[in-house]
Motif scaffolding. Structure first.
Motif, PDB file in Angstrom:
ATOM      1  N   GLY A   1      -2.844  -0.905   5.395  1.00  0.00           N
ATOM      2  CA  GLY A   1      -3.143  -1.214   4.004  1.00  0.00           C
ATOM      3  C   GLY A   1      -2.381  -2.417   3.487  1.00  0.00           C
ATOM      4  N   ALA A   2      -1.159  -2.600   3.964  1.00  0.00           N
ATOM      5  CA  ALA A   2      -0.352  -3.743   3.524  1.00  0.00           C
ATOM      6  C   ALA A   2      -0.919  -5.064   4.026  1.00  0.00           C
ATOM      7  CB  ALA A   2       1.098  -3.577   3.995  1.00  0.00           C
TER       8      ALA A   2
ATOM      9  N   GLU B   1      -4.272  -7.262   1.655  1.00  0.00           N
ATOM     10  CA  GLU B   1      -4.152  -8.387   0.711  1.00  0.00           C
ATOM     11  C   GLU B   1      -4.275  -9.736   1.411  1.00  0.00           C
ATOM     12  OE1 GLU B   1      -2.272 -11.321  -2.067  1.00  0.00           O
ATOM     13  OE2 GLU B   1      -1.857 -10.851   0.036  1.00  0.00           O
TER      14      GLU B   1
ATOM     15  N   ALA C   1       0.863  -1.181   0.000  1.00  0.00           N
ATOM     16  CA  ALA C   1       0.000   0.000   0.000  1.00  0.00           C
ATOM     17  C   ALA C   1       0.899   1.230   0.000  1.00  0.00           C
ATOM     18  CB  ALA C   1      -0.911   0.005   1.223  1.00  0.00           C
TER      19      ALA C   1
ATOM     20  N   HIS D   1     -11.598  -6.808  -1.945  1.00  0.00           N
ATOM     21  CA  HIS D   1     -10.830  -5.759  -1.260  1.00  0.00           C
ATOM     22  C   HIS D   1     -11.712  -4.701  -0.589  1.00  0.00           C
ATOM     23  CE1 HIS D   1      -7.172  -7.532  -2.697  1.00  0.00           C
ATOM     24  NE2 HIS D   1      -6.437  -6.496  -2.331  1.00  0.00           N
TER      25      HIS D   1
ATOM     26  N   VAL E   1      -4.450   0.903  -1.514  1.00  0.00           N
ATOM     27  CA  VAL E   1      -3.861  -0.432  -1.589  1.00  0.00           C
ATOM     28  C   VAL E   1      -4.058  -0.920  -3.018  1.00  0.00           C
ATOM     29  CG1 VAL E   1      -5.987  -1.566  -0.825  1.00  0.00           C
ATOM     30  CG2 VAL E   1      -3.825  -2.755  -0.600  1.00  0.00           C
TER      31      VAL E   1
ATOM     32  N   THR F   1      -1.188   3.296   5.685  1.00  0.00           N
ATOM     33  CA  THR F   1      -0.678   2.374   4.676  1.00  0.00           C
ATOM     34  C   THR F   1      -0.025   1.135   5.290  1.00  0.00           C
ATOM     35  OG1 THR F   1       1.352   3.702   4.548  1.00  0.00           O
ATOM     36  CG2 THR F   1      -0.362   4.125   2.893  1.00  0.00           C
TER      37      THR F   1
END
Length: 351
Positions: free
Chosen positions: A152-153, A156, A74, A302, A94, A149
């Protein structure tokens, strides 16, 4: 710009590579955090597996090793291509890291996650999250809103779990059984609790991972070295067995136990990527009409995953066990996860 690239088995290097250019319909993202995935570790230890070789370049990207790794990432939008006007520089986003054809039967069904020529940014070419910048098509860009972020990582891997839970048809009244409290097992456990499943049982022998399973939301943790798992699950579920089960280990005996511990007419979801041909006792499926499903990555999951995090239904910070810089990616990242896998879940890299 610098990027961590896979050159071959046991060979990941930080190289200088050209900065990618924005094209019409694309978004340029400055990567802030990228997680190291088990798939990255498999490439490092045993690859090339998914990474394309010079003898077999990827059919969509045309690229072969060395390739930039990293698909759990992200960052912040820094530039948009012509035709993109609904995200702006400064937005935290992301990237859903797919490379698909858009023409095969699976893509036309909307099941782009099983595209006939499926590829992943960070495994098949097209850049990767272990670099400063990635350029991706607008369709793969998902705004994070107020989320950071680093969180955000984690979208996934959480989307992988959410997809498996969604396919299973798990309901709040159901009992769920998760085999393995590694990274995918843990996020599957958290996703089950996030969608309201009341009773989640995790099977795991490692002490540290058993503790993490409880933190992730497990109501019961069974050690297969100490109990007969099928008997224990039947006792917990008042003789029925689990409504849904999830195989997150890729081990024949684990799959066999998962099927036997699943309720008649229930669903067993295979989430693991197997390194060998699985052996399945088909009569265990047939005689109790067990549904055995395969679940691969995610498709259109997502936004819902981001919403679960934003609504506080999943705590992604529990899965972050390390943060490192790009120069430390091999020793502080890959080797740390390989040598101390029970103590780590997700190490984030700031490229």
């Amino acid at each position: 710009m610098r990027a961590a690239r896979f050159h071959g088995r046991g060979d990941v290097r930080v190289d200088e590579v050209p900065e990618p250019a924005t094209r019409p319909g694309t978004v340029k993202v400055e990567v802030e955090w990228c997680g190291i995935c088990g798939t990255d570790l498999h490439e490092f230890l045993e690859g090339p597996i998914f990474a394309p070789t010079t003898e077999a370049p990827h059919p969509l990207t045309g690229e072969s090793i060395p390739i930039t790794l990293g698909h759990e990432f992200a960052g912040v939008v820094v530039e948009t291509g012509d035709g993109v006007d609904d995200v702006r520089p400064g937005d935290r986003v992301v990237v859903e890291p797919y490379i698909v054809c858009g023409r095969c039967d699976a893509c036309e069904q909307g099941k782009y996650n099983v595209c006939a020529t499926l590829g992943f940014v960070g495994l098949s070419g097209g850049g990767g999250g272990f670099s400063k910048y990635v350029v991706a098509e607008r369709r793969w860009i998902h705004p994070l809103g107020e989320l950071g972020t680093d969180v955000g990582a984690l979208v996934e891997p959480l989307a992988v779990a959410y997809h498996a839970v969604r396919l299973s048809g798990a309901q709040p009244s159901h009992s769920a059984l998760v085999f393995g409290a590694g990274p995918i097992g843990l996020v599957t456990t958290a996703s089950l609790k996030a969608v309201g499943v009341e009773e989640v049982v995790v099977v795991e022998p490692a002490g540290v991972r058993k503790e993490k399973a409880v933190t992730a939301g497990a109501d019961h943790v069974l050690d297969p070295r100490e109990v007969d798992v099928v008997e224990a699950v039947n006792e917990i579920t008042r003789g029925r067995g689990a409504d849904v089960s999830f195989e997150c280990a890729g081990i024949d005996q684990v799959l066999a136990t998962a099927i036997k511990a699943t309720r008649a007419g229930g669903t067993c979801v295979n989430v693991a990527i197997w390194g060998h041909e699985a052996s399945v006792a088909m009569n265990d499926l047939v005689f109790r009409e067990i549904n055995l499903l395969g679940s691969l990555a995610y498709a259109n999951d997502h936004p819902a995953t981001i919403a679960l995090i934003a609504d506080g239904k999943v705590d992604p910070f529990q899965f972050i066990t390390g943060r490192i810089g790009l120069d430390d990616i091999v020793d502080g990242g890959f080797r740390e996860l390989i040598d101390n896998k029970e103590e780590n879940v997700k190490i984030l890299v700031h490229p």
